[in-house]
Structures are given as structure tokens and as C-alpha cells.
Design an enzyme around this catalytic site. Sequence first.
Site, PDB file in Angstrom:
ATOM      1  N   SER A 172      63.450  32.918  49.436  1.00 22.93           N
ATOM      2  CA  SER A 172      64.608  32.291  50.047  1.00 22.93           C
ATOM      3  C   SER A 172      65.754  32.169  49.046  1.00 22.93           C
ATOM      4  O   SER A 172      65.544  31.883  47.876  1.00 22.93           O
ATOM      5  CB  SER A 172      64.174  30.899  50.529  1.00 22.93           C
ATOM      6  OG  SER A 172      65.037  30.395  51.501  1.00 22.93           O
ATOM      7  N   ASP A 220      68.593  29.801  48.621  1.00 22.60           N
ATOM      8  CA  ASP A 220      69.067  28.519  49.139  1.00 22.60           C
ATOM      9  C   ASP A 220      70.150  27.987  48.231  1.00 22.60           C
ATOM     10  O   ASP A 220      69.886  27.437  47.163  1.00 22.60           O
ATOM     11  CB  ASP A 220      67.907  27.520  49.218  1.00 22.60           C
ATOM     12  CG  ASP A 220      66.848  27.949  50.233  1.00 22.60           C
ATOM     13  OD1 ASP A 220      66.961  29.060  50.776  1.00 22.60           O
ATOM     14  OD2 ASP A 220      65.919  27.172  50.481  1.00 22.60           O
ATOM     15  N   SER A 272      66.513  32.253  54.087  1.00 22.49           N
ATOM     16  CA  SER A 272      67.486  31.691  53.162  1.00 22.49           C
ATOM     17  C   SER A 272      68.314  30.684  53.929  1.00 22.49           C
ATOM     18  O   SER A 272      68.304  30.664  55.154  1.00 22.49           O
ATOM     19  CB  SER A 272      68.460  32.784  52.663  1.00 22.49           C
ATOM     20  OG  SER A 272      67.805  33.725  51.848  1.00 22.49           O
TER      21      SER A 272
END
Lengths: 367, 367, 367, 367
Positions: free
Chosen positions: B290, B292, B252
Site C-alpha cells: 500500500s 499510504d 493504497s
Amino acid sequence: MDGRLMAQETTPPTRLRDMGIKLGLLAVGTYNAITDVAGVRVGHYTLRENDRPGSETRGPCNTGVTVIVPHSDDVWLDRVPAAFSMLNGAGEVTGREYLEELGTLDGPIFLTGTFNVPRVMDAVISEAVRRHPNIGMGRHFVNPFVAECSDAMLSDLVARPIGEREVAQAWSEAASGPVAEGSVGAGTGLVSFGFKAGIGTSSRVVEVNSQRYTVGVLVSANTGERELLTVKGIRVGSILDAPKPRWVQEGSIILIVATDAPMLSRQLKRLARRAEMGLARTGATASNGSGDFAVAFSTANRTKRGALSHNFVELDNDVVSPLFQATIEATEEALINALCASRDFVGRNGHFVAGLPLEQLKRMVPL
Amino acid sequence: MDGRLMAQETTPPTRLRDMGIKLGLLAVGTYNAITDVAGVRVGHYTLRENDRPGSETRGPCNTGVTVIVPHSDDVWLDRVPAAFSMLNGAGEVTGREYLEELGTLDGPIFLTGTFNVPRVMDAVISEAVRRHPNIGMGRHFVNPFVAECSDAMLSDLVARPIGEREVAQAWSEAASGPVAEGSVGAGTGLVSFGFKAGIGTSSRVVEVNSQRYTVGVLVSANTGERELLTVKGIRVGSILDAPKPRWVQEGSIILIVATDAPMLSRQLKRLARRAEMGLARTGATASNGSGDFAVAFSTANRTKRGALSHNFVELDNDVVSPLFQATIEATEEALINALCASRDFVGRNGHFVAGLPLEQLKRMVPL
Amino acid sequence: MDGRLMAQETTPPTRLRDMGIKLGLLAVGTYNAITDVAGVRVGHYTLRENDRPGSETRGPCNTGVTVIVPHSDDVWLDRVPAAFSMLNGAGEVTGREYLEELGTLDGPIFLTGTFNVPRVMDAVISEAVRRHPNIGMGRHFVNPFVAECSDAMLSDLVARPIGEREVAQAWSEAASGPVAEGSVGAGTGLVSFGFKAGIGTSSRVVEVNSQRYTVGVLVSANTGERELLTVKGIRVGSILDAPKPRWVQEGSIILIVATDAPMLSRQLKRLARRAEMGLARTGATASNGSGDFAVAFSTANRTKRGALSHNFVELDNDVVSPLFQATIEATEEALINALCASRDFVGRNGHFVAGLPLEQLKRMVPL
Amino acid sequence: MDGRLMAQETTPPTRLRDMGIKLGLLAVGTYNAITDVAGVRVGHYTLRENDRPGSETRGPCNTGVTVIVPHSDDVWLDRVPAAFSMLNGAGEVTGREYLEELGTLDGPIFLTGTFNVPRVMDAVISEAVRRHPNIGMGRHFVNPFVAECSDAMLSDLVARPIGEREVAQAWSEAASGPVAEGSVGAGTGLVSFGFKAGIGTSSRVVEVNSQRYTVGVLVSANTGERELLTVKGIRVGSILDAPKPRWVQEGSIILIVATDAPMLSRQLKRLARRAEMGLARTGATASNGSGDFAVAFSTANRTKRGALSHNFVELDNDVVSPLFQATIEATEEALINALCASRDFVGRNGHFVAGLPLEQLKRMVPL
């Protein structure tokens, strides 16, 4: 503890239809509850200290946690498609990003009072790890979905008394069948339209493609101004004779929509948006300080952990409108049920909130 | 504790520009850090237990919390405009709904390890209440903004060791000037591109309408696959000679953008989106697992609590493109700085992650 | 017509890989084009008047229309799942609302010059009605998906010369196999990084769950500043020796992603977002005046008109990351291909735009 | 032309308040119209051929265009902040991307019948270029904002008879003061709840910070099923005695909100969302085939073309809730006004749509 409170303790909860008042055109399910969607279970942990002496910063707590479990299998292994909508954002919800990106819920939905959110999240992590010890040890995570309404008027927000024990109990006791409404669980300290409110639920059954599908809605209701309360189209708020709270906050509402109709996240988002339309019919305006969030899930598709691909069934766009109508009706009735089930309440610092005067209401609203 | 670890302890952190390598076309600020935006302060609390004997479920912790304080006044009373963008949602962020609906941050930004989020949120509430006792007692709330990256490879995620003391310390020690990078604060246990990473920062200064404005970026970096690592356009990941971790997660990244350019939430959202473009230049792909998230704020407008209306200044759309470029460049360099500042690391269960081999890198990348 | 123009007419288009330069790690498809996704067809109508005498308001036109047809069956009856993403909104796209709400494309994707959009939309309606006379007569509609980039530098924007004949021709001539790139179709009058650009395409093949899937990208490129042009990580823009246009606009880019991987709209949105990451790698910054739109569709699921429900297959979230990487690589290469295929160009009012100096480029970029 | 139609021609339009029925709690403006927001002007071009002999594909047209001009200065030079919301996307709107990215409207808002959209867009470009010849010649563009509802039941959709002359006329004749409602302009061929509908408008005046602000709403209404029609909370749809159309479509609605309260795009988006709540109160459900779009603008801030920065005033979040309530009430009443103002209508192929039976309605709804 005054007489008013005593009365409240002994009167069983009432629902709008108990008074013979029907909302909407569609049929309701067996329990007229979110649990009419097969497999959905609801649990409450209620902490009710009412009015005991307490300092401003450490007063009594009237709060709790409510859990909606999407199905009776393992919800972390068998995830359900889900979607989210935000009508007004002055509130907190966790787990939304995962839900929106991955299109699923990886656990139950938890509702609680505002500042309880982190402790409930934390407890959900603990409980999920207890159930699945590989969580957190490798590439496995859990994304607690927790949403809140403020019970600041009736409960000490800062005390944050909902933790591991309370969450585990609500979760483990979650059951199908009738759902307790009003001042229970996350609804314990909530207020709507200047009346005591809390948890409410309702359902609708519709036929699509010759199949019967159920939409069930559960709300945690802390929204609306007295003058605007509208029951079955009648703006009763300005004519009901009942004291107003001395102190008003702008409130919030969480709208949970469950269905057994085969839908995926895109279609479910449309249901979440329609829950907001049902809310609008009650006179709520999603005022500035309100955290109005809707989440919808379907039990008819599963995203099994470990599967490399999925076979999904989804209703065609052209046939889903009856499910929109069902969502709108069930949401409107769920919110009114939250009011009907609640009684006079004395909370933190002696704050008094009247229950909806049901006898008056009955005379004002057509059956 | 092996020799490799010893080396790590004694080598001071390095930055990309320390090696003579410049990224991008624009000038950097005094510290080449988010703190080049006047008033912005950064604090870290680092918990570093490295490799000590421990059970699978209660192993050593290598985690922490990082705080970015938007200005030196009271951040709850003087809120800054802010915006949020989600590139991939497999992560957690709290406070986003408030930020997006109201267009402001009502406190600092906190970064931490995944399962620490609820305890950090809880601690932020406690600290905010300590500073402003009217929070939670009436219509006043606080909406902790907390975002996470997973340090599961190097730290016991389930232990959740970051609480009130750690948060209060990071917050109170937040300072302007140079920013510690690498394995500190929320970055303590992070890994990117198969190398040890963590916190990184960079800044750019641009002229708009004959005024100099600064854009500063800070990242908490846990992203990317080895083969894809790209430094100044050179795909060095596949040629750098360094062991890969035995165990990889998808990671991440949290991207924080600060500016003193007068912008409001709509314009700031554009900067948040450009931070994602800077990320892309490093070879990151925002893979499925992830989380993000980007958040951008401006120190040049304030939403003062209690004011009934606000006089805002905002740059015209037609002149903001240099700030886009500044955001992209600063984000790219911040992530590379997170790698450059980190050294070989041994964490939970002896998991080893190599630091970026700086000497090799220097030979591969043009100045 | 000067000598420069003559040269341009006789040089066949070039592609990045023709020069031996490979971008990215993944394998490309047969044609290294969007048409590597089986069934996808591309058609162009090119109107190229170059520099002929003309008034300011009715100068020569260098514009066109490009169509991407998702499959070889009837695209109105057999709709494909699709998703949209907006990186910067200073542009026009029609049909987006239908696409996002219903999750499908009900026709081909059309690309054209800015002010041509309404006439192309109008022509698509005419052509759709010709093919399906029940459209517009009852509950049947068509929702033309048309996106634009501005060819204002080289073409008379206000003339709007693309109508029914041109649209019908591009659509009917759409073909699989190699795709014409550069100054053709919607790309006829486009400029990127101060060089002549236009249409470009590329593809990648990845293995997911032991199946080979293709991702193909086609771009209509009108984006980027000279100094920022980055080819395979090398910022060549500032060192290439070629005249800059006297007149620069901020430009736009449309990114079309096709795949045969089984995905639905939620997953496809993730590909659309990754196309933006590929764009970022070329040095583009999505500047203020840019309309940067991405659309992604999958040929592996169909929403058949008249069906009451659908059986969809979708890859699990956990396995889709290779498709993200494929999208990023193919987008980056498609944009560079748009540059490589274009030659020196003289347009409206003698505006000259240089083609990318390929020989120089070859010396600057590693193979 | 039958007697029914004759009657319709000679009866002046009626409004809900003409019958003594008041909706909501707040005061209305002078004209109870969107034009109560100072400077806002509305123009209609109406093409009404009713029922004349015609082929299926080239039948009579009953359609038009309606324009809402935000202020009396040049709307391209002095742009107003604006925001957009989509409740259901089965419709078309152009100019949305520009509006959302740049936060402004750069021209009037145009409403029309579905397939007229491209020709209206095209005409807006022509008219904008006529007024500002530098548009399209350099870096100046115009982004026509055009939204549609389908008049397919009463008008030949495919004929698309609204072009440059019609648009220019509506625009040039746009006026302040009373607004023609019902079967005029874009509303000429529209149907709602199985009754003839079209354009409707209403306004509310609220006090915020000791200042009076106006919210005006105009709708182009083509939405709702007969059984669900709700006027002032009374579900009259199922009891009104009037023939239903033989042919029903799912419809759409466009909601335009204007205010003189100082707000920017983020706050205006909140108003656009509340317009949807007003819609919900009428019994509309935003069914699958509906294109339900809301746009809100404020006349109290201007984004002047050429200015490098702007001084904006914006109301604090904490005081805007009355404007939410105003938007909800004005939207609800605008839609009912669209019904009240419309009379029996015979359109394409003899399709008959009844006007709302006002005398019956009066007996059913409390004053």
C-alpha cells in the site's frame, strides 16, 4: 558556433588524477569510477544542440539522461538493497517512497534535466513493461527512480525532449568499464561553481575484515558558487581567472553511491549521508534552491522477487567506518572530475559557461 | 452492460449521513466536504469505459484525475504551508521533497491512477507554464504534487490515458461546494475492502480560542481487506452479504487534509499524522503493498512569491488538539463516504466489484 | 484509606477476554501477553503509597518501573534488531538515537514516570557496569532505553523515587509467563480515558510462509479522553457511568512490540507504525501534550558483540502484512487490558480515579 | 604532575585568528563566538583532576558541563524555535522529541560527558522546579535538552560526578561576551583528531534583506582521526609532528547553532544540516561510533507560555542561503578553535593527549 566551442569539441576529457592531483588517502579502483563495483553499468543519452537560433520558449536543448544499472542480472527480478538521503529538497526525485519503505531499488537509477522527469518516468514504465509484460496487469508494479538537476541555463527546460527512445537507448547501452564524464547524459547542460560541469565519477577501495570492498560514486553536478569552489582544500574559486556566467541558478546535485560491501538499507543510508559530507568538502553549501539527493545501494545482497524470505549478510556496525571515508573521498573527487571533464559551453540563447581552466588549476593545487 | 451496471448508473450517490449514521462527536461543515474550508476547490476528470472488449494489454480504462486547489487566488504566486506524512511507501508521490523542504505547496494537489503519474506531472508542468510563462526560463520552477492509487483491477494501467487535456479540464472545472464522490476522477477505478470505492470527503468544525475552524478531508481510497471493514466501530466486513472480487490487490490511500486554522508546516505535519489515525479506525492496516500518503495544508497563511519575509500566525501547540480530533473524524468518515457513494462496477476484463450494500449496512450500524 | 480503595485491593485483575469479549480476528498466544514471544521477560517494581498526607511538593508517590527484557541471554552481548516510531513527541525517550542508527537495542526497555527517567537511566548504567565492568572503561558503552508516561496526577513527579535498587530489582525479577497488568510498575500512577490505567499486554499468532510467528505488545497507557474511549468499536466512553477525575492531563503512551518473526530494523519500523494504528482504534488521538512512542524488536536475529559480520534472515516484504494486522490487534487489546486490570485509585492529594466499570462495559460491548 | 602539564596551565588559550589564519569568506562577529547572537549566554563547570592515582573503576575525572542559554529572559516562559539533526546516532541526546514535535526549546542546552547525562538531566529538572515550582505539579513539564560526548579516555566515565551543584553553577554563571574554549566544561576531557580538544566557538555576520544577522556556533568536539585533520583545506593531520594517544575512540560532536535571523523550526533544521557540512570540511567522517548531533535555534521568535497563538516572522526561503554559508563557516572554525585552545593534557591512568602544535600549524596553513 564560435571558436571557443570548436576547441571544446576537440579536447578529450580530463580527470583530476590525469593532472597528477590525488584527493584523499585511500586507493582508487581500476577505472576510478562507479563501475569499479562489479556489475554496475552506466549509460548516457546526450542531446546537444548548443546555440542555435530559437525562441525563448522553444530554444535549443542541451540535456540528456544517464542511467546507472546496479548489476548485470534482471534488476526488476533481483532487487538490490538501497537507501536515500535528502540534504536539500528543492528538486524532484521519484521512486523514493518505494525505495525507503521496501528498502530496495526495483530498477536502474535515472538522472535527467528537471522537466524531463515525467517523460523519463513514463519511458521507464514503458520499457519495464516491455521487458516484463506482467507489470501493471496484476499485482506487479515498477517504481521508476528518477532524479533531476536543472539545465535551465543551457537548455530549454520546457521542451522536455527525453522520451522513450532516449531512455531505452541509454539503458540498453549501459556498460561497465570507463564512464564518460562532463557534458554527457544528464550532465549535458549542467553548471557547478560557475563552471561547466555535468557527470563525474570516482571510486575507493578499502579493506574491511580482510576483504577488499569498493565504493563507487557518480554525481550529476549542478551546484555551488564560484567563490566557494574548493579543490583539495584550496579555495581556487576566487582566484581562477575565467569569466562567470551572466546568469546563475542555485543548482542541485544527485549523488549515487554503489558498493559491493554487504550492507542493507540502514547501513546504506549511512553511506548516503557521507556522500553529503564529501560534497561539503568541495565548497558546496546546498543552497536554498538546490535539490541535493543521495542514494546508495549494495550489490552484495539481493531481494529476489518471489522469495518468501531472504538470507542477508551485513557487516557489523563496528567495521564500516572505512566505507564512510571511502564514500566521502569518492564523492569529493567525483564532483571535481565532473568539472575537469567539462569544456567551455555555449547553450540556450548564447549562454556561455567556461570550462574549468585546468592549467591554472594545476598550478594552484598541490599534487 | 448488465443490469447490475444499469442500476448503478441510475442510483444517485449516497453519503453515510444520508442514512442517518453519524460518525464522531464533532459538528460537520456545510457540505461535509473538504470544500467547507473556504476557497478550497475540487475538480474531477473521469474516464469511464467500463467493460468493453479489449486485449490484456490494452483493455478499457476506468481511471481519471482529481485536483484539489488550495484557494481561489493564484496558487503558484500565493503558496500555502503544507506538510506530508508517509504511513506506507509502496506507492508514488511527486513534489514531496519540495513540499517538505520549503514547507509549501506551489500548485494544486493531483490524484490519479498509478502509471498515469508521469503524464499528469507532465501536464501540470505544461499548464503551469501556460499560466506563468516565466516558469522554466530562469530561476522559476514548478513542482507538481501528484499522488496515486492503483486502479489496476478495473483499468488498463499501462494505457496511461490521462494527459494535458484531462488535467487542464479537471483543474479549470475545480469548484467549491458539494464534491462528487465515489467512482469519479482518481477514484473511478478504485476498490476498498473488496467493495467499489473511490473519492470520499468529510469535514469537521471546531472551536479553538473562540474561533471556529474547519478541517476538511478528501481521500482517494483503494485500501483494506473485506473482513476488516469497520463502520462506526462495527466490523461489518465479515457479515455483509456481497460478492468479493475474484482478484485483490493491496491498495493504497491518499489522505488530503485542508484547514483554515492558522498553522505552518510543523503543525500541519501533526494533522497529516492524525489522518492516518482516522484511517486506522476503518479497519485499514496499511498493508505491505500500500502507498499510504497524507498531505495537510492551511489556507490561513500564505508564502507570497517575491516577498522577502513573511508574517505568519500560528496557533499555540496547547490549543491544537481539537484539530487533531477533527482530522481523525473527518478522515474516517471520508473513507466510508467513498464506499457509500460507489455502486457495483464492471471494469477491465469483466472484473466485477460490488458496491457497499447500503441497506444491509443501515441495519448493522447504530445511528 | 477509604472503602473504595479497600475494594480495589482485594479484587483480582481482569482482562477483556475474561469477560468473554474478543477483539480482532487473529488467534492469541498462550498468555495473551508480550511474553508469548519466547524469551521475552517482563519485570515490575511498584511503589504505591496511595493517599497519605504530604506537602504539594513532596506528596505520596504512586509510580514504578517496568522492564521488558528481549531474551534470556545477555542482552548487551547479543543485541536484537529494533526500530522506533514517534507519533507525538511531547515526552521523553532515551537511547533512541543509538537504536535508530545502529538498528539494535543493547539492553532491556525501561518504562517509568516522567521525571524518574534520569534516575532510571543512571541506574541502568550502574547495573550494566556491574554486569559488564568493561563498560565505560574503553570503547564500550551502554545506551539505556528509557521511555516515560506522566503519573503527575497520582504521584509526586518531582520526588523521583525510582533509583538503582528499584531498577535492579525489576530487572532481576523479570520473568516469562503471565504479566501483571494495570496499576503496577510504570503503570502504577497512570490514567487513560479518565479511568485508572497502567500496564496492559496482548499477543497474536499468525502464519507466514507456513511458520507460526507471534507478535506481543505491551503498553504503558496514559492516554485518551473519556468521551472518546472505544472498546471493540463501541464508543463506550460517553455512556459509562463513572465519575471523572477532577483533574486531567493529556497523557502519553508507550507501545512495545516484540516478535519472533525474522525481521530487521526497517521491517520492525513498519510494526512500530502499526502499533500506532492499533492505538487509534481505542479512540486515542495523540493529543498535543502526549508522548506517544513505539518500539519494535525481533528475537529472531542477533547482532553479537564482536562479530565482524552477521547472517540475518528476513521475511520478504510481500509476506509481512499478517504481522501488521497482528500488531494492530494486539495493541488495541493491550490498551483495553490496561484499563480492565485497573481498579479505583486514590493518589496524591486525594486525587481519585475510577476503575473501568467492568459490569457496565460487559453489557455494552458485543462478545 | 609533569612539566608538560605545568606548561599547559600557564599558556593562555589561542584561537585560529590569533595566528592570523582566516577561514571562509564572511565577516565574524565581535567575539567570534556564539555569544555574538545577542542574548545568548554560555556557562561552564569544569572538573579537572588530571592524573591522580586511582583505580580503574574510580579514576580521576576530567569532565564538566557546558550550558548555552538562548536569551536573557526566562527560557521556560519564553521558548525559542529550534530544530535538530542527527548525522550519526551513536550517542545520547535527551529532550529531542519535545524539541522536534513542539518546535521549541523549553530550557537551555546542556552538554556533558557520556554517562553524566542522566545526572545532568536530573539536575536540570531540580533547577527548573526551583525556578518554577509549578513544574511537575500539574500540566507543566520541563524537557531537559542534554547531549553528550565521551570523555572516557581522560576521565572516569562511570564516576558521573556532575550533579545539581555543578549544573546550577554553570547555569547561573552563564554569561555573554567571550567564551572560554578548549578543555573547559563539557570539553574538559575531549579529544579530536588525536589532539586535545573540547569546546570551540565562532560566528559569522551576513546581510539578508538589508539587515545584518549573526550566526554563532559552539561545538563540543570529540571527533576525527589524526590523518584526516584538515585546517583551511590543508590536510595537516598527517604531517604535524606530535605524539598520538595510545588509545583512541571514535568520538562524537555536538554542534549548536544560534541565530538572530527570524526563522522557525523548519528553516532552523536547514541550519542544523549545514552545521554538518561545516564539520565535514575539517576532515571528520562521522565514524560509526560517533554521536553527531546538531541543534539550531533562533532568538528572533518566541513561543510565549500561555499565549494562544503567535505572530511569527520568517525569512523567505529564497533569501536564507547566506545563513547556510555562515553556518558552515562558523562550524568549521569553531571546531578548529576547539583544537587551538587546548593544550597537552594528562588524564585518567596517565593517558596523554597532545595539544595541537600551533607553531607547526602556522607554518603549514596559509593566512
